[in-house]
Structure formats: structure tokens, C-alpha cells
Design an enzyme around this catalytic site. Structure first.
Site, PDB file in Angstrom:
ATOM      1  NE  ARG A  26     -16.231 -16.048 -29.467  1.00 39.39           N
ATOM      2  CZ  ARG A  26     -17.136 -17.193 -29.735  1.00 39.39           C
ATOM      3  NH1 ARG A  26     -17.529 -17.459 -31.028  1.00 39.39           N
ATOM      4  NH2 ARG A  26     -17.752 -17.855 -29.016  1.00 39.39           N
ATOM      5  CG  ASP A 141     -34.586 -10.482 -37.957  1.00 36.66           C
ATOM      6  OD1 ASP A 141     -33.653 -10.961 -37.708  1.00 36.66           O
ATOM      7  OD2 ASP A 141     -35.228  -9.856 -37.253  1.00 36.66           O
ATOM      8  CE  LYS A 143     -33.748  -8.880 -34.607  1.00 35.55           C
ATOM      9  NZ  LYS A 143     -34.098 -10.225 -33.992  1.00 35.55           N
ATOM     10  CG  ASN A 146     -30.671  -7.908 -37.543  1.00 36.21           C
ATOM     11  OD1 ASN A 146     -29.960  -8.496 -36.584  1.00 36.21           O
ATOM     12  ND2 ASN A 146     -31.902  -8.420 -37.724  1.00 36.21           N
ATOM     13  CG  ASP A 159     -28.109 -10.812 -39.251  1.00 36.87           C
ATOM     14  OD1 ASP A 159     -28.051 -11.249 -37.972  1.00 36.87           O
ATOM     15  OD2 ASP A 159     -28.195 -11.803 -40.294  1.00 36.87           O
ATOM     16  CB  THR A 177     -38.011  -9.716 -30.221  1.00 34.03           C
ATOM     17  OG1 THR A 177     -39.252  -8.836 -30.245  1.00 34.03           O
ATOM     18  CG2 THR A 177     -37.249  -9.176 -31.389  1.00 34.03           C
TER      19      THR A 177
HETATM   20  C1  LIG Z   1     -23.983 -11.565 -34.665  1.00 36.86           C
HETATM   21  S1  LIG Z   1     -22.659 -10.381 -34.934  1.00 36.86           S
HETATM   22  O1  LIG Z   1     -21.557 -10.833 -34.171  1.00 36.86           O
HETATM   23  O2  LIG Z   1     -22.668  -9.839 -36.270  1.00 36.86           O
HETATM   24  N1  LIG Z   1     -23.396  -9.063 -33.985  1.00 36.86           N
HETATM   25  C2  LIG Z   1     -22.552  -8.721 -33.069  1.00 36.86           C
HETATM   26  C3  LIG Z   1     -21.844  -7.448 -32.906  1.00 36.86           C
HETATM   27  C4  LIG Z   1     -21.883  -6.899 -31.847  1.00 36.86           C
HETATM   28  C5  LIG Z   1     -20.916  -5.758 -31.872  1.00 36.86           C
HETATM   29  C6  LIG Z   1     -20.422  -5.053 -32.772  1.00 36.86           C
HETATM   30  C7  LIG Z   1     -20.559  -5.846 -34.022  1.00 36.86           C
HETATM   31  C8  LIG Z   1     -19.765  -5.173 -35.179  1.00 36.86           C
HETATM   32  C9  LIG Z   1     -19.851  -5.874 -36.387  1.00 36.86           C
HETATM   33  N2  LIG Z   1     -19.419  -5.133 -37.683  1.00 36.86           N
HETATM   34  C10 LIG Z   1     -19.238  -5.439 -38.685  1.00 36.86           C
HETATM   35 CL1  LIG Z   1     -20.105  -6.943 -39.489  1.00 36.86          CL
HETATM   36  C11 LIG Z   1     -18.604  -4.618 -39.589  1.00 36.86           C
HETATM   37  N3  LIG Z   1     -18.266  -3.519 -38.673  1.00 36.86           N
HETATM   38  C12 LIG Z   1     -18.880  -3.870 -37.319  1.00 36.86           C
HETATM   39  C13 LIG Z   1     -18.924  -3.366 -36.199  1.00 36.86           C
HETATM   40  N4  LIG Z   1     -18.162  -2.234 -36.031  1.00 36.86           N
HETATM   41  C14 LIG Z   1     -17.716  -1.555 -34.669  1.00 36.86           C
HETATM   42  C15 LIG Z   1     -17.277  -0.176 -35.249  1.00 36.86           C
HETATM   43  C16 LIG Z   1     -16.943   0.553 -33.968  1.00 36.86           C
HETATM   44  C17 LIG Z   1     -17.200   0.150 -32.668  1.00 36.86           C
HETATM   45  N5  LIG Z   1     -17.017   0.984 -31.533  1.00 36.86           N
HETATM   46  C18 LIG Z   1     -16.917   2.383 -31.804  1.00 36.86           C
HETATM   47  C19 LIG Z   1     -16.209   3.031 -30.650  1.00 36.86           C
HETATM   48  O3  LIG Z   1     -17.075   2.870 -29.550  1.00 36.86           O
HETATM   49  C20 LIG Z   1     -16.744   1.514 -29.194  1.00 36.86           C
HETATM   50  C21 LIG Z   1     -17.382   0.433 -30.394  1.00 36.86           C
HETATM   51  C22 LIG Z   1     -18.036  -1.008 -32.610  1.00 36.86           C
HETATM   52  C23 LIG Z   1     -17.993  -1.913 -33.415  1.00 36.86           C
HETATM   53  N6  LIG Z   1     -19.490  -4.080 -35.196  1.00 36.86           N
HETATM   54  C24 LIG Z   1     -21.121  -6.951 -34.115  1.00 36.86           C
END
Ligand SMILES: CS(=O)(=O)NCc1cccc(-c2cn3c(Cl)cnc3c(Nc3ccc(N4CCOCC4)cc3)n2)c1
Length: 290
Positions: A26, A141, A143, A146, A159, A177
Site C-alpha cells: 500500500r 515492465d 506499461k 507502472n 515500478d 500480462t
Molecule cells: C503497487 S503500488 O501500491 O505502488 N500501486 C498502487 C497505487 C495505486 C494508486 C495510486 C498509487 C500511487 C503511488 N504513488 C507514489 Cl509511489 C507516489 N505518488 C503516488 C500516488 N500519487 C497520487 C496522487 C494523486 C492521486 N489522486 C489525484 C486526485 O484524484 C484522486 C487521485 C492519487 C495518487 N499514487 C499507487
């Protein structure tokens, strides 16, 4: 640029809202208490990493590899890893906060990107890949899942779980995939950094069309990749189609090299890049003339 202290621990951070969760962890918004520096904290659970079909130490080694590779890379289009620490059960990665979140969410929302936007992203991707290849790192990777977007909409490769130091004849890894895998990986032959050129072509296709070029049932995708069977819809401009066809080439040595990608007419047409006098937008010229 904050001077990071040597030792990190959880107490140093205020944990904010969850940014999202992925297969192995997370991500939370976080702020380092003393400096107020905003970052993202990715929490990986050791037991989850050790479970699953991937051979036992495989994933843990991958996380160590991810840390080692990403912490030595400094590039505006590569999400920076500032540091890491762990406790008995979890590994914490202190990452650059990408202010506009996941690229593929934007792609889903917009279905497909206009050519000027896709060209900006592909130019930034090519710059990041050129940087990685100079450091003998193959991402493997590439895509949309990432890729994150910084606060100014700039692309950030996020990633590195599957990247390796080149060259490698590692067997095809149990990645997700097949869509993005080039023929030489799908065919279990040895490969080099040209694999990222193929994936760049797949990425460009997906940006412009809204779906991957070889998307199909697993068996058919495999067949279509190794024969490079894909059609480019007529709404894609001839220059864009030319670049896609120059990257999606079965023979890795015949794929357009990254320095040529950045000079391709489709990229030049849409991207104001550093080595050309900046073309001021209407707004800017009006304000200076006032
Ligand atoms: C395997 S995992 O856990 O790494 N991937 C799942 C996942 C799923 C979703 C997000 C993010 C994510 C990761 N981030 C990292 Cl690392 C740095 N900033 C962000 C980051 N930043 C971020 C910035 C803004 C928003 N908002 C903007 C306004 O609308 C809603 C979403 C979301 C994430 N998000 C990651």
C-alpha cells in the site's frame, strides 16, 4: 532538495491518506516531521512478498534489487526513491510523491490521449529509457500501470520491481500480462535493452488507441506478438503510425533506437524540446508585450 538523514524510521513520518494499493503493498501520503517534506511511503509486507508462486526469495531479492536500482537513479521522469527502512514485518520505501497519480487512471478516464499529449509522454519515456540504458538498466515492465504523473503532468516511471542490470538471458519472469512482452522474451531467447523499445511501441499504441495492439486471449496474444500482427486504426496520423511500426519490429536490432525516437517527425511536431528555441505560447507573448 532535502539532505536526507542516514537512518530513517517510521516515527519520523506523519502518515496521511492512502494513495492506493497494489499487489505487494500500500502507498500512503507522508510527511517527514522535521522538514515537512512531503513524500509517498510504500509499505511492503515481508510475509506477502515471500508467499505466492514466485520462488521464495525471488520477490525479496526483487525488492532489494528495486531499492538498489531506483535509489541510484536521478532523472525527472523516474520516480525518486529517497530511502528505505524496515521493521520485523514490513519494508518501507520512501518515494517521491507523484501529485497526479496513476497514468492509466487518466488513460481510462480519457479512453485515449490526443496525439500532442501522447507525444509528450513518449518523448519523456524515451528520455527516461535512454538514461536507464546508459546505466545498463533494462526496465522490462513498461506499461501504464507502472507510470505515475507528477504535479505538472510530467511522466514518472514508478515500478522497478522487474528491472534488471543488462544484458540478461534470464528466463521469462512470471510478470503479469503478456501484452507488453516482446517476441524475444515470449520466445525464451536471450534479450537486451531493445526489449524496452518494443514496450515503448506498445505503450504508444495504447496511448493513441486506448487498448494494447496484441490484446486478445492469452494464446492468441502470444501468436500475434511473435508475428507482430496488429492493425493501426485509420484515425492515427501517418507519422504516429510510422513511429509505432518502427518500434514494433520482431528483430530487436531493427527497432528504432531511442535517440532516433526523440528526433522522429511525430515527436518533433508535438514536443517543444530543450535544444530548440522555446516557442512562447500566445498567453506568454501577450503578457510580455503588455
Ligand atoms: C503497487 S503500488 O501500491 O505502488 N500501486 C498502487 C497505487 C495505486 C494508486 C495510486 C498509487 C500511487 C503511488 N504513488 C507514489 Cl509511489 C507516489 N505518488 C503516488 C500516488 N500519487 C497520487 C496522487 C494523486 C492521486 N489522486 C489525484 C486526485 O484524484 C484522486 C487521485 C492519487 C495518487 N499514487 C499507487
Amino acid at each position: 532538495e532535502p539532505i536526507p538523514p542516514k537512518k530513517f524510521h517510521l516515527g519520523m513520518f506523519e502518515i496521511g491518506r492512502p494513495l492506493g494499493k497494489g499487489k505487494f503493498g500500500r502507498v500512503y501520503l507522508a510527511r517527514e516531521r522535521k522538514s515537512g517534506f512531503v513524500c509517498a511511503l510504500k509499505v511492503l509486507h515481508k510475509n506477502e512478498i515471500m508467499q505466492g508462486r514466485v520462488e521464495k526469495q525471488g520477490k525479496l531479492v526483487t525488492v532489494q534489487r528495486e531499492i538498489e536500482i531506483q535509489s541510484n537513479l536521478r532523472h525527472p521522469n523516474i520516480l525518486q526513491l529517497y530511502g528505505h527502512f524496515h521493521d520485523s514485518k514490513r519494508i518501507f520505501l520512501i518515494l517521491e510523491y507523484a501529485g497526479k497519480g496513476e497514468l492509466y487512471k487518466h488513460l481510462q478516464r480519457e479512453t485515449r490521449f490526443p496525439e500532442w499529449k501522447a507525444a509528450q509522454y513518449i518523448a519523456q519515456m524515451a528520455a527516461a529509457l535512454q538514461f536507464l540504458h546508459k546505466k545498463h538498466v533494462i526496465h522490462r515492465d513498461i506499461k501504464p500501470e507502472n507510470i505515475l504523473l507528477g504535479i505538472h503532468g510530467e511522466l514518472k516511471i514508478a515500478d522497478f520491481g522487474w528491472s534488471v542490470h543488462a544484458p540478461s538471458d534470464r528466463r521469462k519472469t512470471q510478470c503479469g500480462t503478456l501484452d507488453y512482452l516482446p517476441p524475444e522474451i515470449v520466445n525464451y531467447t536471450s534479450y537486451n535493452n531493445k526489449v524496452d523499445l518494443w514496450s515503448l511501441g506498445v505503450l504508444m499504441y495504447e496511448f493513441l488507441v486506448g487498448e494494447a495492439p496484441f490484446e486478445d486471449s492469452q494464446v492468441l496474444t502470444y501468436k500475434r506478438i511473435v508475428r507482430c500482427e496488429m492493425t493501426v486504426p485509420s484515425y492515427v496520423s501517418p507519422e504516429a503510425k510510422d513511429l509505432i511500426k518502427s518500434l514494433l519490429v520482431v528483430d530487436p536490432e531493427k527497432r528504432l533506437p531511442l535517440d532516433q525516437v526523440q528526433k522522429h517527425p511525430w515527436i518533433i511536431k508535438h514536443c517543444v524540446n530543450a535544444d530548440r528555441p522555446s516557442i512562447m505560447s500566445k498567453r506568454e507573448t501577450k503578457s510580455t508585450s503588455r
